[in-house]
Design a protein around this motif. Structure first.
Motif, mmCIF file in Angstrom:
data_model
loop_
_atom_site.group_PDB
_atom_site.id
_atom_site.type_symbol
_atom_site.label_atom_id
_atom_site.label_comp_id
_atom_site.label_asym_id
_atom_site.label_seq_id
_atom_site.Cartn_x
_atom_site.Cartn_y
_atom_site.Cartn_z
ATOM 1 N N ALA A 187 24.358 6.032 10.745
ATOM 2 C CA ALA A 187 23.412 5.105 10.115
ATOM 3 C C ALA A 187 22.538 4.457 11.179
ATOM 4 O O ALA A 187 22.971 4.240 12.312
ATOM 5 C CB ALA A 187 24.146 4.031 9.318
ATOM 6 N N ARG A 189 20.457 1.032 11.886
ATOM 7 C CA ARG A 189 20.376 -0.356 11.416
ATOM 8 C C ARG A 189 19.325 -1.115 12.207
ATOM 9 O O ARG A 189 19.355 -1.120 13.430
ATOM 10 C CB ARG A 189 21.735 -1.049 11.540
ATOM 11 N N GLY A 239 18.354 3.729 1.327
ATOM 12 C CA GLY A 239 18.917 2.764 2.253
ATOM 13 C C GLY A 239 19.233 1.448 1.588
ATOM 14 O O GLY A 239 19.261 1.333 0.360
ATOM 15 N N GLU A 258 18.522 -7.227 7.571
ATOM 16 C CA GLU A 258 18.998 -5.974 8.147
ATOM 17 C C GLU A 258 18.639 -4.835 7.218
ATOM 18 O O GLU A 258 18.839 -4.913 5.999
ATOM 19 C CB GLU A 258 20.511 -6.008 8.361
ATOM 20 N N GLU A 260 19.255 -0.741 6.618
ATOM 21 C CA GLU A 260 20.125 0.383 6.982
ATOM 22 C C GLU A 260 19.619 1.651 6.322
ATOM 23 O O GLU A 260 19.375 1.687 5.109
ATOM 24 C CB GLU A 260 21.563 0.104 6.558
#
Length: 273
Positions: A187, A189, A239, A258, A260
């Motif tokens: 992933a 981030r 995401g 955030e 991701e």
């Protein structure tokens, strides 16, 4: 009754998929225009700096040549210095314009495998001007290697810009806006956070835990639509966009977000736009 009250026209229900898609496209465009309007004055101010430097050096270069000082001992080196300054300032202007235009132009409006590291690097560079206007520094944290993801470069730029401006609005003077990209466990981030500096005004006290999830409450700055669009874009890319508690002891100075996204196994189809 007035004509407007009596005249009937055929309408399409708002639940219609085509209408819903059109409304979402309009909201994306409106949010993009709002974000660009927020940064445009500061970006324009920064673009004037290399232009002014080039004009100044052209005038000195013209005067040096016209006076004949270029033919004196060391004159050639002096002329070359002016030329080098012009080349450096032109390169600086070109890079700044390309980054700004990349957030406006739909050239990247297609699905492809792209390097997320490049997008975050461009974002940090674009934010320098509006952050400086607010007396805030920008700090970028980037991994060493490429971070390939599948997505639409044009839309992802918009999403990251919306979240960054929402965060920047709460960063106090002399503070720092941090944009950090990490790759872990398949992933990617991106954390966008703001923290006060040693000389920043004291932050107001915040009682209770931070609001869970993604805060979409209306604000005085009118960022609701931009946040909704940012989250919708990220979700459309498979995401997740999350609102987080800001780093550091001073909660409430700014919101932290955030993003991701899943890392792709292939970067072969990347096309830089």
């Amino acid at each position: 009754m007035s004509t407007l009250e009596t005249k009937q026209t055929s309408t399409v229900p708002l639940g219609d998929a085509a209408v819903q898609e059109g409304l979402e496209a309009d909201l994306r465009l409106a949010s993009q225009m709002r974000s660009l309007a927020q940064i445009a004055p500061a970006v324009a101010h920064d673009l004037r700096a290399p232009i002014n430097a080039m004009v100044f050096n052209i005038e000195i270069l013209k005067e040096t040549i016209a006076s004949g000082r270029g033919a004196e001992p060391g004159g050639k080196d002096r002329l070359l210095r002016y030329v080098n300054v012009l080349r450096e300032e032109l390169t600086r202007l070109h890079k700044s314009l390309e980054i700004f235009l990349s957030f406006i132009s739909p050239r990247g409006d297609r699905n492809e495998t792209l390097d997320l590291r490049e997008l975050v690097e461009e974002l940090a560079a674009l934010l320098v001007a509006p952050a400086r206007k607010q007396q805030v520094q920008v700090e970028a944290g980037l991994p060493d290697g490429k971070v390939p993801v599948e997505g639409n470069r044009y839309f992802l730029r918009q999403a990251l810009l919306h979240l960054s401006l929402a965060t920047l609005a709460g960063v106090p003077r002399q503070g720092t806006l941090t944009v950090r990209l990490e790759r872990q466990d398949g992933a990617a981030r991106i954390r966008i956070d703001g923290r006060p500096g040693a000389d920043s005004p004291a932050a107001p006290e915040v009682s209770g835990p931070p609001a869970p999830g993604f805060d979409l409450q209306p604000s005085a700055e009118g960022t609701l639509a931009q946040l909704w669009v940012a989250r919708a874009i990220v979700v459309a890319h498979g995401g997740e966009a999350r609102a987080l508690e800001p780093a550091g002891p001073e909660r409430g100075t700014s919101q932290a977000y955030e993003v991701e996204l899943s890392v792709s196994d292939n970067l072969g189809s990347q096309n830089k736009e």
